[in-house]
Design an enzyme around this catalytic site. Sequence first.
Site, PDB file in Angstrom:
ATOM      1  N   SER A   1       0.856  -1.333   0.098  1.00 61.71           N
ATOM      2  CA  SER A   1       0.041  -0.032  -0.128  1.00 61.71           C
ATOM      3  C   SER A   1       0.884   1.280   0.004  1.00 61.71           C
ATOM      4  O   SER A   1       1.545   1.271   0.720  1.00 61.71           O
ATOM      5  CB  SER A   1      -1.044  -0.059   0.934  1.00 61.71           C
ATOM      6  OG  SER A   1      -1.542   1.289   1.349  1.00 61.71           O
TER       7      SER A   1
ATOM      8  N   SER B   1      -0.702   4.116   0.599  1.00 61.56           N
ATOM      9  CA  SER B   1      -1.407   5.073   1.136  1.00 61.56           C
ATOM     10  C   SER B   1      -0.621   6.048   2.262  1.00 61.56           C
ATOM     11  O   SER B   1      -0.900   7.253   2.072  1.00 61.56           O
ATOM     12  CB  SER B   1      -2.542   4.457   1.886  1.00 61.56           C
ATOM     13  OG  SER B   1      -3.689   3.930   0.854  1.00 61.56           O
TER      14      SER B   1
ATOM     15  N   LYS C   1     -13.338  -4.357   2.625  1.00 63.44           N
ATOM     16  CA  LYS C   1     -14.287  -3.422   2.276  1.00 63.44           C
ATOM     17  C   LYS C   1     -15.829  -3.635   2.592  1.00 63.44           C
ATOM     18  O   LYS C   1     -16.477  -2.461   2.924  1.00 63.44           O
ATOM     19  CB  LYS C   1     -13.985  -3.032   0.894  1.00 63.44           C
ATOM     20  CG  LYS C   1     -12.778  -2.418   0.411  1.00 63.44           C
ATOM     21  CD  LYS C   1     -12.734  -2.309  -0.994  1.00 63.44           C
ATOM     22  CE  LYS C   1     -11.414  -1.118  -1.226  1.00 63.44           C
ATOM     23  NZ  LYS C   1     -11.684  -0.660  -2.478  1.00 63.44           N
TER      24      LYS C   1
ATOM     25  N   ASN D   1     -14.330   2.177   1.612  1.00 62.26           N
ATOM     26  CA  ASN D   1     -13.202   2.117   1.556  1.00 62.26           C
ATOM     27  C   ASN D   1     -12.541   3.240   2.540  1.00 62.26           C
ATOM     28  O   ASN D   1     -11.128   3.610   2.669  1.00 62.26           O
ATOM     29  CB  ASN D   1     -12.235   2.600   0.140  1.00 62.26           C
ATOM     30  CG  ASN D   1     -12.684   3.808  -0.325  1.00 62.26           C
ATOM     31  OD1 ASN D   1     -13.655   4.369   0.292  1.00 62.26           O
ATOM     32  ND2 ASN D   1     -11.880   4.257  -1.241  1.00 62.26           N
TER      33      ASN D   1
ATOM     34  N   ASP E   1     -14.299   5.261  -3.778  1.00 61.26           N
ATOM     35  CA  ASP E   1     -13.609   4.560  -5.139  1.00 61.26           C
ATOM     36  C   ASP E   1     -14.058   5.254  -6.657  1.00 61.26           C
ATOM     37  O   ASP E   1     -13.361   5.546  -7.468  1.00 61.26           O
ATOM     38  CB  ASP E   1     -13.513   3.322  -5.052  1.00 61.26           C
ATOM     39  CG  ASP E   1     -12.906   2.421  -4.168  1.00 61.26           C
ATOM     40  OD1 ASP E   1     -11.605   3.075  -4.140  1.00 61.26           O
ATOM     41  OD2 ASP E   1     -13.105   1.361  -3.823  1.00 61.26           O
TER      42      ASP E   1
ATOM     43  N   GLY F   1     -16.950  -8.235  -9.176  1.00 64.26           N
ATOM     44  CA  GLY F   1     -16.703  -8.317  -7.758  1.00 64.26           C
ATOM     45  C   GLY F   1     -16.690  -7.018  -6.789  1.00 64.26           C
ATOM     46  O   GLY F   1     -17.357  -6.194  -7.290  1.00 64.26           O
TER      47      GLY F   1
HETATM   48  P1  ATR Z   1     -12.493  -7.546  -5.830  1.00 68.38           P
HETATM   49  O1  ATR Z   1     -13.384  -7.183  -4.608  1.00 68.38           O
HETATM   50  O2  ATR Z   1     -11.070  -6.930  -6.043  1.00 68.38           O
HETATM   51  O3  ATR Z   1     -13.426  -7.220  -7.080  1.00 68.38           O
HETATM   52  P2  ATR Z   1     -13.473 -10.222  -5.822  1.00 68.38           P
HETATM   53  O4  ATR Z   1     -14.760  -9.654  -5.083  1.00 68.38           O
HETATM   54  O5  ATR Z   1     -12.660 -11.420  -5.397  1.00 68.38           O
HETATM   55  O6  ATR Z   1     -12.205  -9.027  -5.649  1.00 68.38           O
HETATM   56  O7  ATR Z   1     -13.621 -10.252  -7.476  1.00 68.38           O
HETATM   57  C1  ATR Z   1     -12.508 -10.655  -8.154  1.00 68.38           C
HETATM   58  C2  ATR Z   1     -13.018 -10.643  -9.782  1.00 68.38           C
HETATM   59  O8  ATR Z   1     -11.990 -10.903 -10.486  1.00 68.38           O
HETATM   60  C3  ATR Z   1     -14.167 -11.424  -9.995  1.00 68.38           C
HETATM   61  O9  ATR Z   1     -15.334 -10.908 -11.121  1.00 68.38           O
HETATM   62  C4  ATR Z   1     -13.620 -12.820 -10.480  1.00 68.38           C
HETATM   63  O10 ATR Z   1     -14.312 -13.521 -11.414  1.00 68.38           O
HETATM   64  P3  ATR Z   1     -15.167 -14.748 -10.734  1.00 68.38           P
HETATM   65  O11 ATR Z   1     -16.247 -13.920 -10.233  1.00 68.38           O
HETATM   66  O12 ATR Z   1     -15.446 -15.537 -12.113  1.00 68.38           O
HETATM   67  O13 ATR Z   1     -14.311 -15.451  -9.747  1.00 68.38           O
HETATM   68  C5  ATR Z   1     -12.430 -12.003 -11.422  1.00 68.38           C
HETATM   69  N1  ATR Z   1     -11.212 -12.877 -11.691  1.00 68.38           N
HETATM   70  C6  ATR Z   1     -10.288 -13.001 -10.802  1.00 68.38           C
HETATM   71  N2  ATR Z   1      -9.417 -13.930 -11.708  1.00 68.38           N
HETATM   72  C7  ATR Z   1      -9.813 -13.745 -12.729  1.00 68.38           C
HETATM   73  C8  ATR Z   1      -9.352 -14.537 -14.097  1.00 68.38           C
HETATM   74  N3  ATR Z   1      -8.068 -15.211 -13.816  1.00 68.38           N
HETATM   75  N4  ATR Z   1      -9.792 -14.369 -15.121  1.00 68.38           N
HETATM   76  C9  ATR Z   1     -11.252 -13.589 -15.132  1.00 68.38           C
HETATM   77  N5  ATR Z   1     -11.631 -12.955 -14.049  1.00 68.38           N
HETATM   78  C10 ATR Z   1     -10.916 -13.232 -12.995  1.00 68.38           C
END
Ligand code: ATR
Length: 282
Positions: free
Chosen positions: A17, A19, A68, A89, A104, A131
Site C-alpha cells: 500500500s 497510502s 471493504k 474504503n 473509489d 466483484g
Molecule cells: P474485488 O473485490 O477486487 O473485485 P473479488 O470480489 O474477489 O475481488 O472479485 C474478483 C473478480 O475478478 C471477480 O469478478 C473474478 O471473477 P469470478 O467472479 O469468476 O471469480 C475476477 N477474476 C479473478 N481472476 C480472474 C481470471 N483469471 N480471469 C477472469 N476473471 C478473474
Amino acid sequence: MDKKLKLAVIGKPIGHSKSPEIHKHFANQFDAKIEFRKDEVAPETLETWLADFFKDGGKGVSITLPLKEAALNYADEISDRARLASACNVIYAKDEKLFADCTDGFGLIKDLQENIKVSLKDKKILILGAGGAARGIIPSIIEKDPASLKIANRTKSKALFLKEDLEGKLDLKGKSLTFEAGGLSDDFLLADSYDLVINSTSVSTQAGESIGLPKALFSGTKLAYDLFYSAEKTVFMQEAFEKGAEKVSDGWGMLVEQGAESFRLWTNLIPDTSRLLEKPID
Ligand code: ATR
C-alpha cells in the site's frame, strides 16, 4: 490543526500500500501533522482493531481488500455511495460517530474526466469483473450517463446478480442506458464495440495472468483502464494496447484521487493531486 491526526490503512496483504506516502504528501501541503499507520488486519480481527483505533483517538482509516464489505458492519452511518457499492474504503470519526464512505467511484471519475480527459456521457463502456471493485465504481459511472454499460464476468451468474442488484438500488428511470450483463464468451463480448474497457478483475494482482480476451474486443477502444496499479504495465494494459486500444492506463490516478477525497473527509482540506499524478511513488 495543532493535534497530530491519527490515520491508518488496513487490509491483508497491506505491504504494497502507498497510502501512507500519499497522505503524508497531502498533509505536507497544509503543514498538517499526521501519524499514518499501515496495519495488516484480517476480517477476524477487524472489529477489535477498529474499536481500539478509534478508542485511542483515531480519526480515519482507509480500508482495502479483503475488508471493504465487512467494514460496513462497524459504522454508525453509511453514505449513499457506500450503500450503493455495498462496500466502503474509508471509515472516519465525526461527532462521536463512525461514518463509512466509498470514494473509489469518485476517484475513478475524477481521474477519467479531469486527468485523462475522457468524458463518459453517451459512451459505450465494458466492465470486466463483477466483484467488489466493479460494485464500487458502477454507480458513479451510471451517474455520468453513458450510452451503454456491459458487465462481463468469468462467472456469468455473478454479473447477472450484480446487474439485478444495482437495478434495484439505482434510479435508472429517465436514463437512456442500455445495461447488460453476461459471461466472457466471444459472442457476448464482441456483440458491440466499446469506447472504454475497464478491468476490475483481480487478474492483475496475479503476476503474468491474462483474462484471455478476444483480439477484436479492443478495435475502436479509446481507452483501456486497469483499476490495478503497478510500476510496470499490467498484462491487461499490454494486451489491450497490442490488440488496438488507443490508450491504456493503470489505476494510479484513481488511487490518488480516491485518497484525496478520503483526506478531505478526514480534514476538510482538499489537497492538490497534480504532483503525485505526474510521478508515482516507487
Ligand atoms: P474485488 O473485490 O477486487 O473485485 P473479488 O470480489 O474477489 O475481488 O472479485 C474478483 C473478480 O475478478 C471477480 O469478478 C473474478 O471473477 P469470478 O467472479 O469468476 O471469480 C475476477 N477474476 C479473478 N481472476 C480472474 C481470471 N483469471 N480471469 C477472469 N476473471 C478473474
